[in-house]
Design a protein around this motif. Structure first.
Motif, PDB file in Angstrom:
ATOM      1  N   ILE A 133       1.116  -1.024  -0.394  1.00 33.44           N
ATOM      2  CA  ILE A 133       0.006  -0.082   0.326  1.00 33.44           C
ATOM      3  C   ILE A 133       0.971   1.251  -0.030  1.00 33.44           C
ATOM      4  N   PRO A 134       1.140   1.589  -1.021  1.00 34.51           N
ATOM      5  CA  PRO A 134       1.486   3.007  -0.909  1.00 34.51           C
ATOM      6  C   PRO A 134       1.273   4.390  -0.095  1.00 34.51           C
ATOM      7  N   LYS A 135       2.223   5.066  -0.175  1.00 32.57           N
ATOM      8  CA  LYS A 135       1.634   5.830   1.047  1.00 32.57           C
ATOM      9  C   LYS A 135       1.527   7.252   0.391  1.00 32.57           C
ATOM     10  N   SER A 136       1.311   7.113  -0.623  1.00 32.26           N
ATOM     11  CA  SER A 136      -0.377   8.739  -0.948  1.00 32.26           C
ATOM     12  C   SER A 136      -1.616   7.904  -0.745  1.00 32.26           C
ATOM     13  N   TYR A 137      -1.487   6.502  -0.821  1.00 32.30           N
ATOM     14  CA  TYR A 137      -2.691   5.844  -0.885  1.00 32.30           C
ATOM     15  C   TYR A 137      -3.160   6.412   0.684  1.00 32.30           C
ATOM     16  N   LEU A 138      -2.235   6.505   1.616  1.00 32.17           N
ATOM     17  CA  LEU A 138      -2.691   6.236   3.009  1.00 32.17           C
ATOM     18  C   LEU A 138      -3.295   7.918   3.259  1.00 32.17           C
ATOM     19  N   VAL A 139      -2.137   9.058   2.555  1.00 30.87           N
ATOM     20  CA  VAL A 139      -2.930  10.247   2.353  1.00 30.87           C
ATOM     21  C   VAL A 139      -4.042  10.553   2.017  1.00 30.87           C
ATOM     22  N   GLU A 140      -4.258   9.932   0.346  1.00 28.91           N
ATOM     23  CA  GLU A 140      -5.472   9.422   0.163  1.00 28.91           C
ATOM     24  C   GLU A 140      -7.083   8.862   1.365  1.00 28.91           C
ATOM     25  N   ARG A 141      -6.366   8.475   1.881  1.00 29.26           N
ATOM     26  CA  ARG A 141      -7.660   7.805   2.618  1.00 29.26           C
ATOM     27  C   ARG A 141      -7.643   8.550   4.252  1.00 29.26           C
ATOM     28  N   GLY A 142      -7.296   9.358   3.826  1.00 32.14           N
ATOM     29  CA  GLY A 142      -7.746  10.067   5.297  1.00 32.14           C
ATOM     30  C   GLY A 142      -6.516   9.712   6.431  1.00 32.14           C
ATOM     31  N   LEU A 143      -5.796   8.627   6.662  1.00 31.51           N
ATOM     32  CA  LEU A 143      -4.608   8.147   7.798  1.00 31.51           C
ATOM     33  C   LEU A 143      -3.725   9.255   7.939  1.00 31.51           C
ATOM     34  N   ILE A 144      -3.192   9.328   7.139  1.00 33.47           N
ATOM     35  CA  ILE A 144      -1.944  10.244   7.088  1.00 33.47           C
ATOM     36  C   ILE A 144      -2.001  11.592   6.982  1.00 33.47           C
ATOM     37  N   GLY A 145      -1.911  12.693   7.813  1.00 33.85           N
ATOM     38  CA  GLY A 145      -1.188  13.330   6.782  1.00 33.85           C
ATOM     39  C   GLY A 145      -2.121  14.668   6.515  1.00 33.85           C
ATOM     40  N   LEU A 146      -3.839  14.315   7.771  1.00 26.67           N
ATOM     41  CA  LEU A 146      -4.365  15.302   7.898  1.00 26.67           C
ATOM     42  C   LEU A 146      -4.890  15.416   8.401  1.00 26.67           C
ATOM     43  N   PRO A 147      -6.064  16.784   8.890  1.00 29.34           N
ATOM     44  CA  PRO A 147      -6.134  16.965  10.429  1.00 29.34           C
ATOM     45  C   PRO A 147      -7.854  15.743  10.759  1.00 29.34           C
ATOM     46  N   GLY A 148      -7.659  14.641  11.452  1.00 30.74           N
ATOM     47  CA  GLY A 148      -7.964  13.518  12.200  1.00 30.74           C
ATOM     48  C   GLY A 148      -7.840  12.487  11.888  1.00 30.74           C
ATOM     49  N   ALA A 149      -6.260  12.506  11.030  1.00 35.25           N
ATOM     50  CA  ALA A 149      -5.590  11.138  10.901  1.00 35.25           C
ATOM     51  C   ALA A 149      -5.520  10.665  11.910  1.00 35.25           C
ATOM     52  N   ASN A 150      -4.908  10.878  13.004  1.00 35.38           N
ATOM     53  CA  ASN A 150      -4.697  10.036  13.733  1.00 35.38           C
ATOM     54  C   ASN A 150      -5.372   9.256  14.837  1.00 35.38           C
ATOM     55  N   GLU A 151      -7.111   9.481  15.028  1.00 41.38           N
ATOM     56  CA  GLU A 151      -8.271   9.383  15.497  1.00 41.38           C
ATOM     57  C   GLU A 151      -9.129   7.896  13.947  1.00 41.38           C
ATOM     58  N   LYS A 152      -8.481   8.637  13.111  1.00 40.81           N
ATOM     59  CA  LYS A 152      -9.015   7.409  12.024  1.00 40.81           C
ATOM     60  C   LYS A 152      -7.832   6.396  11.946  1.00 40.81           C
ATOM     61  N   ARG A 153      -6.540   6.686  12.121  1.00 39.34           N
ATOM     62  CA  ARG A 153      -5.562   5.488  12.288  1.00 39.34           C
ATOM     63  C   ARG A 153      -5.597   4.946  13.412  1.00 39.34           C
ATOM     64  N   GLN A 154      -5.823   5.335  14.292  1.00 39.68           N
ATOM     65  CA  GLN A 154      -6.323   4.389  15.865  1.00 39.68           C
ATOM     66  C   GLN A 154      -7.186   3.309  15.512  1.00 39.68           C
ATOM     67  N   ARG A 155      -8.785   3.904  15.403  1.00 37.71           N
ATOM     68  CA  ARG A 155      -9.390   3.004  14.836  1.00 37.71           C
ATOM     69  C   ARG A 155      -9.215   1.805  14.208  1.00 37.71           C
ATOM     70  N   VAL A 156      -8.771   2.133  12.516  1.00 41.48           N
ATOM     71  CA  VAL A 156      -8.057   1.379  11.871  1.00 41.48           C
ATOM     72  C   VAL A 156      -7.166   0.600  12.592  1.00 41.48           C
ATOM     73  N   ALA A 157      -6.210   0.675  13.766  1.00 37.08           N
ATOM     74  CA  ALA A 157      -4.653  -0.016  13.617  1.00 37.08           C
ATOM     75  C   ALA A 157      -5.584  -0.912  14.661  1.00 37.08           C
ATOM     76  N   LYS A 158      -7.156  -0.299  15.520  1.00 37.70           N
ATOM     77  CA  LYS A 158      -7.679  -1.393  16.408  1.00 37.70           C
ATOM     78  C   LYS A 158      -8.443  -1.994  15.909  1.00 37.70           C
ATOM     79  N   ILE A 159      -9.399  -1.915  14.736  1.00 34.48           N
ATOM     80  CA  ILE A 159      -9.174  -2.951  13.858  1.00 34.48           C
ATOM     81  C   ILE A 159      -8.855  -4.159  13.211  1.00 34.48           C
TER      82      ILE A 159
END
Length: 194
Positions: A133-159
């Motif tokens: 999974i390229p880094k650009s896709y993680l940015v596109e999906r809001g998991l990196i580098g955007l407001p709220g990314a940390n909260e979204k990332r932690q929910r995904v990591a937990k799942i």
């Protein structure tokens, strides 16, 4: 007591690998939940003798690294991963390991069901260097580098049960555990529904 013995015997057959934990309290929790064998690191300063025992267990039966979701636990995991790259990994969240006393995290505080669930979702490390999974896709999906990314990332990591991740380690864990884009997308959708 015979029925209890049979249940314990079945539990032992379910987990062939030796589970690497930090200390005696973790061993007691693992024994209570699944009855598996453990090796204790006795803290984050793992000595050569302990690493040799873990390597021997990995060679003979396989090992599952199952440490607390805090800095010492992550340090132990990294040391073992460096010396025994074929080690498998299981994760619990901070919420699952929170002590009734604030500030203390540990596998010993987790419920039996949380421990069993984590051990049902064991990951094997991949040595493939090609990023899934390229880094650009993680940015596109809001998991990196955007407001709220940390909260979204932690929910995904937990799942996905890949432990707590920051922006830098997300891609590494997705790669390391060969998590596909489709599995990531399902986790993102599930996280958005929560």
């Amino acid at each position: 007591t015979i029925c209890l013995y049979k249940r314990m015997k079945r539990r032992l057959k379910q987990i062939e690998e030796v589970i690497v934990v930090e200390g005696k309290s973790d061993t007691i929790a693992i024994q209570r939940a699944v009855g598996a064998d453990t090796i204790e690191t006795n803290g984050s300063a793992i000595d050569e003798e302990t690493l040799a025992r873990i390597a021997h267990a990995a060679e003979r039966r396989g090992v599952i690294v199952f440490t607390d979701p805090d800095y010492p636990g992550r340090r132990i995991r990294a040391i073992i991963e460096e010396h025994i790259p074929e080690a498998k990994h299981a994760f619990l969240t901070k919420e699952e390991t929170q002590s009734p006393r604030k500030g203390s995290l540990g596998i010993e505080h987790a419920s039996d069901e949380a421990i069993r669930e984590a051990l049902r979702h064991v990951y094997t490390v991949s040595t493939d260097e090609t990023p899934l999974i390229p880094k650009s896709y993680l940015v596109e999906r809001g998991l990196i580098g955007l407001p709220g990314a940390n909260e979204k990332r932690q929910r995904v990591a937990k799942i996905l049960r890949i432990g707590q991740v920051n922006g830098k380690t997300l891609q590494k864990r997705l790669q390391m555990f060969r998590i596909t884009k489709e599995a990531l997308d399902r986790a993102i959708e599930e996280g958005e529904q929560q």
